[in-house]
Write a protein that holds these residues in place. Structure first.
Motif, mmCIF file in Angstrom:
data_model
loop_
_atom_site.group_PDB
_atom_site.id
_atom_site.type_symbol
_atom_site.label_atom_id
_atom_site.label_comp_id
_atom_site.label_asym_id
_atom_site.label_seq_id
_atom_site.Cartn_x
_atom_site.Cartn_y
_atom_site.Cartn_z
ATOM 1 N N ALA A 83 -3.947 9.597 1.828
ATOM 2 C CA ALA A 83 -3.946 8.201 2.269
ATOM 3 C C ALA A 83 -2.647 7.833 2.972
ATOM 4 O O ALA A 83 -2.637 7.008 3.893
ATOM 5 N N LEU A 84 -1.546 8.436 2.548
ATOM 6 C CA LEU A 84 -0.242 8.107 3.130
ATOM 7 C C LEU A 84 -0.106 8.522 4.592
ATOM 8 O O LEU A 84 0.801 8.047 5.284
ATOM 9 N N LEU A 86 1.082 3.876 -3.121
ATOM 10 C CA LEU A 86 0.633 5.249 -2.851
ATOM 11 C C LEU A 86 1.749 6.258 -3.102
ATOM 12 O O LEU A 86 1.495 7.367 -3.582
ATOM 13 N N MET A 129 -10.952 4.995 -0.016
ATOM 14 C CA MET A 129 -10.650 4.915 -1.442
ATOM 15 C C MET A 129 -11.846 4.459 -2.272
ATOM 16 O O MET A 129 -11.791 4.508 -3.502
ATOM 17 N N SER A 148 1.223 9.108 -5.724
ATOM 18 C CA SER A 148 1.386 10.492 -5.293
ATOM 19 C C SER A 148 2.297 11.254 -6.253
ATOM 20 O O SER A 148 2.007 12.377 -6.669
ATOM 21 N N ALA A 188 -3.931 10.229 -2.946
ATOM 22 C CA ALA A 188 -2.784 9.400 -2.575
ATOM 23 C C ALA A 188 -2.019 10.025 -1.417
ATOM 24 O O ALA A 188 -1.606 9.335 -0.473
ATOM 25 N N LEU A 248 -7.193 5.533 -7.146
ATOM 26 C CA LEU A 248 -7.411 5.214 -5.730
ATOM 27 C C LEU A 248 -8.477 4.135 -5.580
ATOM 28 O O LEU A 248 -8.372 3.251 -4.711
ATOM 29 N N ALA A 255 0.829 -1.212 0.000
ATOM 30 C CA ALA A 255 0.000 0.000 0.000
ATOM 31 C C ALA A 255 0.859 1.255 0.000
ATOM 32 O O ALA A 255 0.615 2.196 -0.767
ATOM 33 N N ARG A 256 1.878 1.270 0.858
ATOM 34 C CA ARG A 256 2.733 2.463 0.938
ATOM 35 C C ARG A 256 3.494 2.691 -0.367
ATOM 36 O O ARG A 256 3.558 3.819 -0.871
#
Length: 397
Positions: free
Chosen positions: A309-310, A154, A295, A158, A306, A236, A150-151
């Motif tokens: 979300a981070l 993202l 999302m 981003s 993005a 997303l 996920a990281r």
């Protein structure tokens, strides 16, 4: 993983020495596939075809000790090279981010029949999220892997969105692990476009397609134009579905197409999490569910970006790989002890002792072929008496 007739097991997760991609490589068909590519005056041998689509094929190639990927584009129906020009143009403009596949160069290949094809020379990556999903057999991935994926995605989105681009085809097959860089990377920018200048009517893959893209596609099929193009929010939505699949271990294509999902997707997400939460710590589950829900708003204007979300609390939770392995191994039986030697003998191995031989055998069967920390798991039985006395082999026997 490995156990003796007793209840001790030894699990090895060596580095992948030969990179492979998500799709199982086909044996190279010499009648339809090139045997070699001449790239910048150097001969590269084709080892395998990694994937094949309507507009392009991807090959693993090698020259000496170097290995790379070649994406060879076919001439389109109009006799042009739109697909090649589009993807190469996007890749050239977004190079330099650690979570986006590296473009080494572009070249023209002249085959023995006199046909010229345009090609991209790309970084060779390893397994995709698509293959990882196949391996879990309806059991979700660990929190460590979900958080890592996920990281990384993202971070890539981003950057991509700041540059004004929409990926427009985010799916498990287009997220690959790099063993060299120990991170996930995005590939396949053939449908990407500048936000506000959408030049592709049909975007995203079925099962990962945002509601507004679904509407746009339907209008285009009817010969009608939509009022506005899609935005970065479609990426997303796709990522939300991917993370939900990683958590549940279930492909959700039919679920997201159902009327129940359209009526109340939030309730379905809640049900998926309540059904799987028993094997995960409560706090990470709560934050991951909140992240995914952010999302999956039907209204793209309400969807998380993005960058937003981070900063979700899910990413502030440290997941230790040792605890992650123990959590995974406990799915198959009661774990008595788990040892990961930090130096030889035994360095690079994981020794897992189960309460009984039956659990150990089941774990050996189900863990073989899985991945931890980007490494494939190879398992074998190990003598319980040797383990108890501290005699650890340096390599899997």
């Amino acid at each position: 993983m490995a156990c003796s007739s007793g209840s001790n097991a030894k699990m090895s997760s060596p580095n992948v020495s030969t990179p492979v991609m998500a799709v199982t490589p086909d044996a190279v068909d010499q009648k339809t596939s090139p045997a070699v590519f001449e790239i910048f005056g150097k001969i590269w041998n084709v080892q395998a075809r990694l994937g094949q689509g309507v507009s392009a094929s991807v090959y693993r190639v090698s020259s000496g000790r170097a290995s790379s990927a070649v994406k060879e584009f076919q001439v389109d129906a109009q006799g042009g090279d739109y697909g090649y020009l589009k993807e190469s143009s996007v890749l050239e403009k977004i190079q330099g981010h650690k979570n986006i596949v590296t473009l080494y160069g572009m070249f023209t290949n002249h085959n023995p029949f006199g046909v010229a094809t345009h090609c991209l020379l790309l970084e060779l990556l390893d397994v995709s999220v698509s293959e990882l999903l196949v391996r879990v057999s309806n059991q979700g991935h660990s929190m460590w892997l979900i958080q890592h994926c996920a990281r990384d995605v993202l971070e890539a989105l981003s950057f991509l969105h700041r540059e004004g681009y929409v990926h427009a085809d985010l799916k498990p097959r287009n997220i690959l692990w790099s063993a060299d860089d120990e991170c996930f990377k995005l590939i396949d920018f053939g449908l990407s476009f500048k936000e506000g200048h959408q030049d592709v009517k049909y975007i995203q893959t079925d099962g990962y397609r945002a509601p507004e893209a679904e509407l746009q596609n339907s209008l285009a099929q009817a010969g009608l134009e939509s009022d506005s193009g899609c935005t970065t929010a479609v990426d997303l939505w796709s990522l939300g579905i991917i993370l939900l699949e990683m958590f549940s271990g279930i492909k959700l294509k039919e679920t997201v197409k159902s009327q129940e999902w359209k009526d109340n997707s939030s309730a379905i997400v809640d049900h998926i999490f309540s059904s799987n939460a028993v094997v995960y710590p409560a706090i990470p589950v709560f934050h991951l569910r909140d992240l995914i829900k952010s999302m999956l708003h039907n209204d793209p204007k309400l969807r998380s970006t993005a960058e937003a979300a981070l900063i979700n609390p899910f990413f502030s939770i440290p997941f230790d790989i040792i605890e992650d392995m123990k959590e995974e191994c406990q799915k198959y039986g009661t774990v008595v002890s788990l040892l990961i030697p930090k130096e030889n003998p035994g360095k690079g191995q994981v020794f897992v002792e189960y309460a009984n031989a039956g659990d150990s055998k089941e774990a050996q069967r189900l863990l073989t072929g899985r991945t931890f920390d980007g490494k494939f798991v190879v398992t074998t039985f190990y003598p319980l008496s040797a383990y108890k006395r501290g005699y650890l082999y340096q390599t899997v026997q």
